[in-house]
Design a protein around this motif. Structure first.
Motif, short mmCIF file in Angstrom:
data_model
loop_
_atom_site.label_atom_id
_atom_site.label_comp_id
_atom_site.label_asym_id
_atom_site.label_seq_id
_atom_site.Cartn_x
_atom_site.Cartn_y
_atom_site.Cartn_z
N ALA A 1 0.86 -1.17 0.00
CA ALA A 1 0.00 0.00 0.00
C ALA A 1 0.90 1.23 0.00
O ALA A 1 1.69 1.43 0.92
N VAL A 2 0.80 2.02 -1.05
CA VAL A 2 1.61 3.22 -1.19
C VAL A 2 1.18 4.21 -0.11
O VAL A 2 -0.01 4.47 0.08
N GLU B 1 3.51 4.96 6.92
CA GLU B 1 4.57 4.24 6.22
C GLU B 1 3.94 3.32 5.19
O GLU B 1 2.76 2.98 5.30
N PRO B 2 4.70 2.89 4.17
CA PRO B 2 4.17 1.88 3.25
C PRO B 2 3.94 0.57 4.02
O PRO B 2 4.69 0.26 4.95
N VAL B 3 2.89 -0.14 3.65
CA VAL B 3 2.55 -1.39 4.35
C VAL B 3 2.38 -2.50 3.32
O VAL B 3 1.65 -2.35 2.35
N SER B 4 3.08 -3.61 3.54
CA SER B 4 2.95 -4.79 2.69
C SER B 4 1.74 -5.59 3.19
O SER B 4 1.70 -6.00 4.35
N LEU B 5 0.76 -5.83 2.31
CA LEU B 5 -0.51 -6.45 2.69
C LEU B 5 -0.65 -7.87 2.16
O LEU B 5 -0.24 -8.17 1.04
N SER B 6 -1.26 -8.72 2.96
CA SER B 6 -1.64 -10.07 2.54
C SER B 6 -2.99 -10.40 3.17
O SER B 6 -3.29 -9.95 4.27
N GLY B 7 -3.79 -11.15 2.46
CA GLY B 7 -5.10 -11.53 2.97
C GLY B 7 -6.04 -11.81 1.81
O GLY B 7 -5.64 -12.30 0.76
N VAL B 8 -7.30 -11.43 1.98
CA VAL B 8 -8.31 -11.71 0.96
C VAL B 8 -9.32 -10.56 0.90
O VAL B 8 -9.61 -9.92 1.91
N VAL B 9 -9.79 -10.32 -0.32
CA VAL B 9 -10.95 -9.45 -0.54
C VAL B 9 -12.03 -10.35 -1.11
O VAL B 9 -11.86 -10.96 -2.16
N HIS B 10 -13.12 -10.49 -0.37
CA HIS B 10 -14.22 -11.37 -0.78
C HIS B 10 -15.27 -10.54 -1.50
O HIS B 10 -15.71 -9.51 -0.99
N LEU B 11 -15.65 -10.98 -2.69
CA LEU B 11 -16.69 -10.32 -3.47
C LEU B 11 -17.89 -11.24 -3.60
O LEU B 11 -17.74 -12.44 -3.77
N SER B 12 -19.07 -10.68 -3.54
CA SER B 12 -20.29 -11.43 -3.81
C SER B 12 -21.33 -10.46 -4.37
O SER B 12 -21.17 -9.25 -4.25
N TYR B 13 -22.34 -11.00 -4.99
CA TYR B 13 -23.37 -10.13 -5.53
C TYR B 13 -24.67 -10.87 -5.75
O TYR B 13 -24.72 -12.09 -5.79
N THR B 14 -25.71 -10.08 -5.88
CA THR B 14 -27.01 -10.57 -6.31
C THR B 14 -27.46 -9.67 -7.45
O THR B 14 -27.04 -8.52 -7.57
N VAL B 15 -28.31 -10.20 -8.29
CA VAL B 15 -28.87 -9.41 -9.38
C VAL B 15 -30.33 -9.78 -9.53
O VAL B 15 -30.72 -10.94 -9.37
N VAL C 1 -7.51 -6.34 -7.41
CA VAL C 1 -7.11 -5.13 -6.71
C VAL C 1 -6.20 -4.37 -7.67
O VAL C 1 -5.14 -4.85 -8.04
N VAL C 2 -6.64 -3.18 -8.07
CA VAL C 2 -5.88 -2.35 -9.00
C VAL C 2 -4.78 -1.60 -8.28
O VAL C 2 -3.67 -1.47 -8.78
N ALA C 3 -5.08 -1.10 -7.06
CA ALA C 3 -4.10 -0.32 -6.30
C ALA C 3 -4.46 -0.33 -4.83
O ALA C 3 -5.64 -0.46 -4.45
N ASN C 4 -3.44 -0.20 -3.99
CA ASN C 4 -3.59 -0.05 -2.55
C ASN C 4 -2.88 1.24 -2.16
O ASN C 4 -1.70 1.41 -2.49
N THR C 5 -3.58 2.12 -1.45
CA THR C 5 -2.95 3.34 -0.95
C THR C 5 -3.40 3.57 0.48
O THR C 5 -4.38 2.97 0.94
N THR C 6 -2.69 4.43 1.19
CA THR C 6 -3.11 4.80 2.53
C THR C 6 -3.26 6.32 2.60
O THR C 6 -2.61 7.06 1.84
N SER C 7 -4.12 6.76 3.49
CA SER C 7 -4.27 8.18 3.77
C SER C 7 -4.31 8.34 5.28
O SER C 7 -4.50 7.37 6.02
N CYS C 8 -4.10 9.56 5.76
CA CYS C 8 -4.06 9.82 7.20
C CYS C 8 -5.45 9.72 7.81
O CYS C 8 -6.45 10.04 7.17
N LEU D 1 -6.84 2.58 4.76
CA LEU D 1 -6.46 1.81 3.58
C LEU D 1 -7.52 2.02 2.52
O LEU D 1 -8.72 1.88 2.78
N VAL D 2 -7.11 2.37 1.32
CA VAL D 2 -8.01 2.51 0.19
C VAL D 2 -7.58 1.50 -0.86
O VAL D 2 -6.48 1.58 -1.42
N GLN D 3 -8.46 0.52 -1.11
CA GLN D 3 -8.19 -0.50 -2.11
C GLN D 3 -9.07 -0.20 -3.33
O GLN D 3 -10.29 -0.17 -3.23
N LEU D 4 -8.44 0.04 -4.46
CA LEU D 4 -9.15 0.27 -5.71
C LEU D 4 -9.43 -1.09 -6.33
O LEU D 4 -8.50 -1.83 -6.66
#
Length: 156
Positions: free
Chosen positions: A40-41, A48-62, A147-154, A129-132
Motif C-alpha cells: 500500500a503506497v 509508512e508503506p505497508v505490505s498487505l496479505s489476505g483476501v478481498v471477498h466479493l459477492s453479488y445478487t442481481v 485489486v488495481v491499487a492499494n494506498t493509505t491516507s491519514c 487503507l483505500v483499495q481500488l
C-alpha cells in the motif's frame, strides 16, 4: 395407491415453487481476490508503506425488474494483515461495503474504492487503507475482480 398419487402430485408443485423462488432472487455468486505481499503506497505524512496479505471477498445478487433493468448489488469485504515497511510493525484491516449498478446491460463493470481502517498493532499512527477494486459481474452468475491499487491516507 391413493397415497402414492398424492406424493406424485405434491412433488411437481413443490419443485415449481422452488424454481419460482430461485427465479425471483436472481443470480448470485462470489469470488475471492487473494492479496499477497501487495504494498500500500503511503499517502500519509505520519505513516509508512505497508505490505498487505489476505483476501478481498466479493459477492453479488442481481434481479431484473419489469422494465428489464438489471439491479446489481455487489458486496466487497476485506480481511488483510500487513507489515510496515519502515518499522516492521503489524497492521490489520477489515471492512465491507456495498456498490450498486442499475442498467439494461447484462454486465456491470465497476471500479470502486473499498476503504477500511488500517490499524497498527503497536505504537504507530493508524491510517485509512483505500483499495481500488475492478469488479465485473453479469446476469449469468459470473464474477471476477482484482485489486488495481492499494494506498493509505491519514486518519481513521
Amino acid at each position: 395407491m391413493f397415497q402414492g398419487s398424492i406424493r406424485v402430485g405434491i412433488l411437481p408443485a413443490f419443485l415449481l415453487c422452488a424454481a419460482a423462488a430461485l427465479a425471483q432472487s436472481g443470480a448470485a455468486n462470489s469470488y475471492d481476490i487473494n492479496v499477497i505481499n501487495q504494498v500500500a503506497v503511503n499517502g500519509c505524512s505520519a505513516g509508512e508503506p505497508v505490505s498487505l496479505s489476505g483476501v478481498v471477498h466479493l459477492s453479488y445478487t442481481v434481479s431484473t425488474d419489469s422494465n428489464n433493468v438489471n439491479h446489481f448489488a455487489i458486496y466487497a469485504a476485506n480481511e488483510v494483515n500487513g507489515a510496515g515497511q519502515n518499522t516492521g510493525l503489524p497492521y490489520v484491516a477489515s471492512d465491507n461495503a456495498e456498490y450498486d449498478s442499475n442498467n439494461d446491460d447484462g454486465t456491470a463493470d465497476l471500479t470502486v474504492e473499498l476503504k477500511s481502517d488500517l490499524k497498527p498493532q503497536g505504537a504507530a499512527v493508524g491510517m485509512t487503507l483505500v483499495q481500488l477494486l475492478h469488479i465485473v459481474v453479469d446476469t449469468a452468475g459470473n464474477i471476477s475482480g482484482n485489486v488495481v491499487a492499494n494506498t493509505t491516507s491519514c486518519g481513521n
